[in-house]
Design a protein around this motif. Structure first.
Motif, PDB file in Angstrom:
ATOM      1  N   PRO A 163     -10.194 -13.468 -12.026  1.00 53.13           N
ATOM      2  CA  PRO A 163      -9.683 -12.341 -11.254  1.00 53.13           C
ATOM      3  C   PRO A 163      -8.215 -12.542 -10.883  1.00 53.13           C
ATOM      4  N   ASP A 164      -7.689 -11.590 -10.160  1.00 54.65           N
ATOM      5  CA  ASP A 164      -6.342 -11.669  -9.615  1.00 54.65           C
ATOM      6  C   ASP A 164      -6.287 -10.757  -8.392  1.00 54.65           C
ATOM      7  N   ILE A 165      -5.369 -11.047  -7.493  1.00 48.60           N
ATOM      8  CA  ILE A 165      -5.216 -10.228  -6.283  1.00 48.60           C
ATOM      9  C   ILE A 165      -3.734 -10.031  -6.014  1.00 48.60           C
ATOM     10  N   TYR A 166      -3.352  -8.775  -5.815  1.00 44.11           N
ATOM     11  CA  TYR A 166      -1.973  -8.445  -5.448  1.00 44.11           C
ATOM     12  C   TYR A 166      -1.984  -7.603  -4.185  1.00 44.11           C
ATOM     13  N   LYS A 167      -1.282  -8.080  -3.175  1.00 43.66           N
ATOM     14  CA  LYS A 167      -1.103  -7.344  -1.918  1.00 43.66           C
ATOM     15  C   LYS A 167       0.175  -6.531  -2.064  1.00 43.66           C
ATOM     16  N   VAL A 168       0.038  -5.209  -1.964  1.00 41.28           N
ATOM     17  CA  VAL A 168       1.146  -4.293  -2.231  1.00 41.28           C
ATOM     18  C   VAL A 168       1.435  -3.501  -0.958  1.00 41.28           C
ATOM     19  N   ARG A 169       2.603  -3.740  -0.377  1.00 37.95           N
ATOM     20  CA  ARG A 169       2.985  -3.104   0.893  1.00 37.95           C
ATOM     21  C   ARG A 169       3.893  -1.900   0.658  1.00 37.95           C
ATOM     22  N   PHE A 170       3.577  -0.823   1.348  1.00 38.57           N
ATOM     23  CA  PHE A 170       4.380   0.398   1.319  1.00 38.57           C
ATOM     24  C   PHE A 170       4.821   0.737   2.725  1.00 38.57           C
ATOM     25  N   GLU A 171       6.051   1.200   2.861  1.00 36.76           N
ATOM     26  CA  GLU A 171       6.540   1.796   4.098  1.00 36.76           C
ATOM     27  C   GLU A 171       6.733   3.265   3.755  1.00 36.76           C
ATOM     28  N   ASN A 173       6.146   6.110   1.566  1.00 38.47           N
ATOM     29  CA  ASN A 173       5.736   6.079   0.157  1.00 38.47           C
ATOM     30  C   ASN A 173       6.622   5.159  -0.685  1.00 38.47           C
ATOM     31  N   LYS A 174       7.363   4.284  -0.018  1.00 36.68           N
ATOM     32  CA  LYS A 174       8.258   3.356  -0.710  1.00 36.68           C
ATOM     33  C   LYS A 174       7.629   1.966  -0.813  1.00 36.68           C
ATOM     34  N   LEU A 175       7.608   1.445  -2.044  1.00 34.62           N
ATOM     35  CA  LEU A 175       7.114   0.091  -2.272  1.00 34.62           C
ATOM     36  C   LEU A 175       8.071  -0.901  -1.639  1.00 34.62           C
ATOM     37  N   ILE A 176       7.533  -1.759  -0.778  1.00 33.13           N
ATOM     38  CA  ILE A 176       8.347  -2.741  -0.053  1.00 33.13           C
ATOM     39  C   ILE A 176       8.189  -4.144  -0.648  1.00 33.13           C
ATOM     40  N   GLU A 177       6.943  -4.507  -0.971  1.00 29.72           N
ATOM     41  CA  GLU A 177       6.696  -5.895  -1.380  1.00 29.72           C
ATOM     42  C   GLU A 177       5.394  -5.998  -2.154  1.00 29.72           C
ATOM     43  N   VAL A 178       5.393  -6.871  -3.177  1.00 33.97           N
ATOM     44  CA  VAL A 178       4.195  -7.213  -3.921  1.00 33.97           C
ATOM     45  C   VAL A 178       4.029  -8.724  -3.855  1.00 33.97           C
ATOM     46  N   THR A 179       2.874  -9.165  -3.377  1.00 37.09           N
ATOM     47  CA  THR A 179       2.608 -10.592  -3.217  1.00 37.09           C
ATOM     48  C   THR A 179       1.317 -10.949  -3.935  1.00 37.09           C
ATOM     49  N   ARG A 180       1.376 -11.938  -4.821  1.00 36.48           N
ATOM     50  CA  ARG A 180       0.163 -12.408  -5.478  1.00 36.48           C
ATOM     51  C   ARG A 180      -0.599 -13.301  -4.513  1.00 36.48           C
ATOM     52  N   MET A 181      -1.881 -13.024  -4.313  1.00 38.66           N
ATOM     53  CA  MET A 181      -2.699 -13.788  -3.371  1.00 38.66           C
ATOM     54  C   MET A 181      -3.676 -14.738  -4.057  1.00 38.66           C
ATOM     55  N   TRP A 182      -3.930 -14.535  -5.331  1.00 39.12           N
ATOM     56  CA  TRP A 182      -4.864 -15.407  -6.066  1.00 39.12           C
ATOM     57  C   TRP A 182      -4.143 -16.672  -6.488  1.00 39.12           C
ATOM     58  N   GLU A 183      -4.807 -17.805  -6.328  1.00 36.16           N
ATOM     59  CA  GLU A 183      -4.195 -19.093  -6.698  1.00 36.16           C
ATOM     60  C   GLU A 183      -4.764 -19.597  -7.990  1.00 36.16           C
TER      61      GLU A 183
END
Length: 183
Positions: A163-171, A173-183
């Motif tokens: 699997p994989d996990i990406y935390k995607v933050r929006f302010e 409707n603007k994409l602010i940050e994408v962080t991979r959470m899977w190790e």
């Protein structure tokens, strides 16, 4: 208003010809779904949505159950059907449709068409101020991220894991940050 999407690419599933929608997780996939639950447990997800494919649902089921939440099935989050790409290899065919978003193989879906249907679902959540857990697939996840930031393309897709996990933050409707959470 901040909205967070958690794209959870499904865990390992044994490929069975003709069983795209119904094949579940392998033994390793089930173990990985436990890890996903542990990683995302403290994120307190408000809403869970998933592709209708069983492997995507099973990957987030333990977490949703622990948080006493229903998983809402969204048909338009299904994986893209690439179609009949013979005589090309799967990797070459995948590269071709991700480089040329209008290209499709017989019986398949172009990147632009697949992206459009999935983004219509995602846009319903952006700007809600909620945390949304999304059971998804590598190809359609890449296309959704690409809609907001063009750096998410074939090379990114190739780098993802099952699997994989990406935390995607929006302010808003603007994409602010994408962080991979899977190790």
């Amino acid at each position: 208003m901040e909205t967070i999407l958690y794209f959870v690419r499904h865990a390992e599933s044994v490929y069975v010809e003709g069983k795209e929608r119904t094949r579940g997780l392998s033994e390793q996939g089930m173990k990985d779904s436990l890890k996903i639950k542990d990683i995302l447990r403290s994120e307190y997800i408000d809403v869970f949505v998933s592709s209708p494919y069983e492997r995507s649902i099973e990957t987030i089921r333990l977490l949703a159950n622990e948080q006493c939440k229903e998983i809402h099935i969204e048909e338009d989050l299904r994986e893209r059907d690439i179609g009949d790409f013979t005589p090309a290899t799967f990797l070459k065919a995948k590269r071709d449709v991700m480089v040329d978003f209008n290209k499709s193989f017989p019986g398949g879906e172009s990147s632009i068409v697949a992206q459009k249907r999935a983004i219509e679902v995602i846009n319903r959540f952006i700007g809600t101020g909620k945390k949304i857990g999304i059971g998804t697939h590598g190809d359609i996840m890449t296309l959704m991220l690409n809609y907001f930031d063009k750096q998410y393309e074939f090379t990114f897709w190739e780098s993802t894991t099952m699997p994989d996990i990406y935390k995607v933050r929006f302010e808003g409707n603007k994409l602010i940050e994408v962080t991979r959470m899977w190790e």
